[in-house]
Design a protein around this motif. Structure first.
Motif: not given
Length: 284
Positions: A140-153
């Motif tokens: 695919d020409d367009v990249e798929t992006v999945l942001p994943l935040p960290i679990v709070p410490a």
């Protein structure tokens, strides 16, 4: 069908239109051997090789000066030193078919520009060029992006050695995420670690991991690209930050859904990882 390379478009209804397009044939490499004491062959492992796309292009202008100006942009893109000055580096050639854009990876090759024949004088200069494809997949020409935040410490125990002043360590539990390669071929993963985070990692249920040793400070990011085989902070290579367990060649997403986890140490709970991939296919 339209094509785009290094900012230059050519194809249907464009000043540079394609009169003929040869997709070539994907090569096969095999280590089959003959049976020394019998008929037939002993099957070994087979590998997909490269192929070459060949283009016949014509300028669609009114005269030779206009045709030369249009052709010069394609020639400059095809001969750009950045496309051939680095070992192992591949560049994308994008194409549009049936309303969707995809891309292949390789390097520009043979190029024969327009000549001063009667057709060129009339604005229809002929160009012949090849693009050598090194990866057998289409992406695919367009990249798929999945942001994943960290679990709070959460607050942990006392840090050793126990010397004054005593302090505690805050650790973050892994954050799970699901990625979906909607193509028909396995595809490499790109991971962007965004600080502040110490010893960040992305691990797959399949057993591989992409992990760094050390700290990614606040406001900085480190990009690990399994396809290109690079680890960059901005434009600076920092491959030495990879852990010994990291094998970029293994960081691929099979077809369908994969279970990945992101973890590290972040007392602020603001660290983030971006999982990036392009759905891959074995058909155009």
């Amino acid at each position: 069908m339209r094509f785009r390379f290094d900012g230059v478009e050519f194809g249907d209804k464009l000043p540079l239109f394609v009169t003929d397009f040869d997709q070539g044939t994907t090569e096969y490499r095999t280590n089959d051997t003959e049976r020394s004491q019998g008929d037939g062959m002993i099957a070994g492992r087979d590998f997909l090789g490269g192929r070459t796309w060949g283009f016949s292009v014509s300028t669609n202008m009114r005269n030779l000066p206009d045709a030369s100006m249009v052709e010069s942009r394609l020639a400059a893109a095809w001969h750009n030193p950045k496309h051939r000055s680095k070992s192992l580096a591949l560049v994308p050639l994008s194409y549009e078919l049936g309303g969707r854009w995809r891309r292949v990876y390789g390097r520009p090759s043979r190029y024969a520009g327009i000549r001063g024949d009667i057709q060129a004088v009339q604005g229809h200069g002929r160009i012949e060029c090849d693009f050598r494809i090194h990866d057998p997949r289409y992406f695919d020409d367009v990249e798929t992006v999945l942001p994943l935040p960290i679990v709070p410490a959460s607050t942990g125990g006392l840090m050793a050695p126990l010397v004054a002043p005593l302090s505690t360590v805050r650790s973050s539990a892994p954050r799970a995420g699901y990625v979906d390669n909607k193509g028909t071929a396995a595809t490499p993963l790109k991971v962007v670690f965004k600080g502040p985070v110490t010893d960040p990692y992305v691990r797959a249920a399949a057993g591989w991991e992409i992990a760094l040793k050390g700290t990614v400070p606040h406001g900085q990011a480190i990009t690990v690209d399994a396809f290109a085989g690079t680890v960059l902070r901005g434009n600076a290579p920092v491959a030495g930050l990879l852990t010994r367990k990291t094998r970029l060649s293994s960081a691929v997403l099979p077809v369908g859904i994969s279970d990945l986890t992101f973890g590290g140490v972040d007392s602020t709970g603001t660290a983030l990882v971006e999982l990036r991939w392009r759905n891959a296919y074995y058909s155009i």
